[in-house]
Design an enzyme around this catalytic site. Structure first.
Site, PDB file in Angstrom:
ATOM      1  N   GLU A   1       6.044   4.540   3.585  1.00  0.00           N
ATOM      2  CA  GLU A   1       4.782   4.666   3.722  1.00  0.00           C
ATOM      3  C   GLU A   1       4.075   3.101   3.822  1.00  0.00           C
ATOM      4  OE1 GLU A   1       3.507   3.034   1.024  1.00  0.00           O
ATOM      5  OE2 GLU A   1       5.393   3.276   0.174  1.00  0.00           O
TER       6      GLU A   1
ATOM      7  N   GLU B   1       7.305   1.146   1.946  1.00  0.00           N
ATOM      8  CA  GLU B   1       7.971   1.233   3.186  1.00  0.00           C
ATOM      9  C   GLU B   1       9.160   1.858   3.312  1.00  0.00           C
ATOM     10  OE1 GLU B   1       8.728  -2.702   4.765  1.00  0.00           O
ATOM     11  OE2 GLU B   1       6.746  -3.306   4.393  1.00  0.00           O
TER      12      GLU B   1
END
Length: 364
Positions: free
Chosen positions: A185, A327
């Site tokens: 994310e 991430e």
């Protein structure tokens, strides 16, 4: 909207996330555990690596588990609560990072290349919209969620669209023959959303679960906690986990939740990343408890609330490296462990094959 999500069910048509998840193959797991007992080593001497191989055998329904083909989906979205000053970085960074992901300069892009993994970047809605970017799938729901200090973060339709975007990424992973799914994310203020959602789902104080995020100092963390407390007071009437996710979550958090459920329904193992991804896993299990069997946990983040969320999930993370980037970077770091666990399980000789005395090895 990107064609990967355009065929999602209409609002009242199909609550697909409630469909049963597949079950791990208990017989394969038993066979894998029996094989571990026959390999040329003292019983249990490879610790968690043995458990990983056994678990993956059951999830993949295979005597020779593999994670050679890894799919990483990074969902990016902005949050209305950023207007409350809860991040050390401006909201424009979310859109800018989309270009960085696609251009190969972000940490997860470097790690994906090193792992020879597929990197799928999904734009669910950014205030600083970069437009069409090669290598980024546009599945824009809105420019951002609503500020949850003023109202619900998402409408029902938006939450369904975000869940559907996650499911679409899983379908793409399956089409590519992936053996492991990882979700990541990116979104300024998403640790605020994750901490608020975790507080609501676990019924714990935000002071226990709220950390530095992008690098807030003590005063910034105190302000962030106060913002979350305001939001929790506003949304106290929420009487279901669906409502808690809708009111306090983010597009990318819901996208991860949808991906986890869809992967479990399809029988695709998942490696969960850090704090935000684990909160999404918690929300996914509240929506569909059957998905929990398919979730492996990569690492313990340095973010304050992660330990409590992992405890609630009864998760045993593989690594603890002090990371808090997101991430999917922490999950990527754990992929070599899974690969090595499989290599050991598949490639080691048994006592009979090697002509080694099993009783001698057990006494070693």
């Amino acid at each position: 909207m990107n064609d990967r999500v355009s065929n999602q069910p209409t609002l009242a048509a199909d609550a697909w996330w409630l469909r049963p998840c597949k079950r791990p193959d208990a017989e394969r797991q038993a066979q894998a555990r029996a094989r571990q007992a026959q390999l040329t080593k003292p019983p249990g001497s490879l610790g968690v690596l043995e458990d990983l191989a056994v678990t993956l055998s059951g999830l993949q329904h295979s005597p020779t588990p593999k994670v050679d083909r890894v799919w990483i989906s990074v969902f990016a979205a902005d949050h209305g609560v950023a207007a409350e000053g809860v991040s050390a970085f401006p909201q424009a960074v979310t859109g800018e990072m989309l270009r960085n992901f696609a251009g190969g300069g972000a940490a997860i892009a470097v790690l994906a290349r090193a792992l020879d993994a597929s990197l799928d970047v999904v734009n669910l809605g950014t205030v600083n919209d970069p437009g069409a970017v090669a290598g980024v799938h546009r599945a824009v729901i809105a420019a951002s969620t609503r500020n949850f200090c003023e109202g619900s973060a998402m409408s029902d339709a938006q939450l369904r669209a975000a869940l559907g975007a996650g499911a679409a990424s899983v379908r793409a992973a399956l089409d590519a023959g992936a053996q492991l799914f990882i979700g990541g994310e990116m979104g300024i203020a998403n640790t605020t959303s994750a901490a608020a959602l975790a507080s609501a789902l676990l019924r714990r104080s935000p002071s226990e679960l709220t950390g530095a995020g992008t690098g807030l100092d003590a005063g910034g963390i105190a302000h962030k906690i106060a913002v979350i407390e305001r939001a929790l007071a506003l949304h106290a009437p929420a009487d279901s986990d669906w409502e808690r996710l809708r009111r306090l979550g983010g597009f990318e958090i819901a996208g991860l939740s949808g991906a986890y459920v869809a992967a479990a329904q399809a029988g695709l193992p998942v490696l969960v990343d850090g704090f935000i991804a684990s909160v999404a896993a918690l929300a996914a299990q509240r929506l569909n408890p059957g998905c929990g069997d398919w979730l492996l946990y990569a690492h313990r983040s340095h973010e304050r609330g992660h330990a409590a969320v992992l405890e609630a999930l009864r998760a045993r993370p593989l690594l603890d490296l002090g990371m808090r980037l997101g991430e999917a970077s922490g999950a990527a770091m754990a992929v070599p462990l899974l690969r090595l666990a499989c290599a050991l399980h598949n490639g080691m000789a048994t006592f009979a094959q090697a002509g080694v005395s099993e009783s001698a090895a057990q006494q070693a």
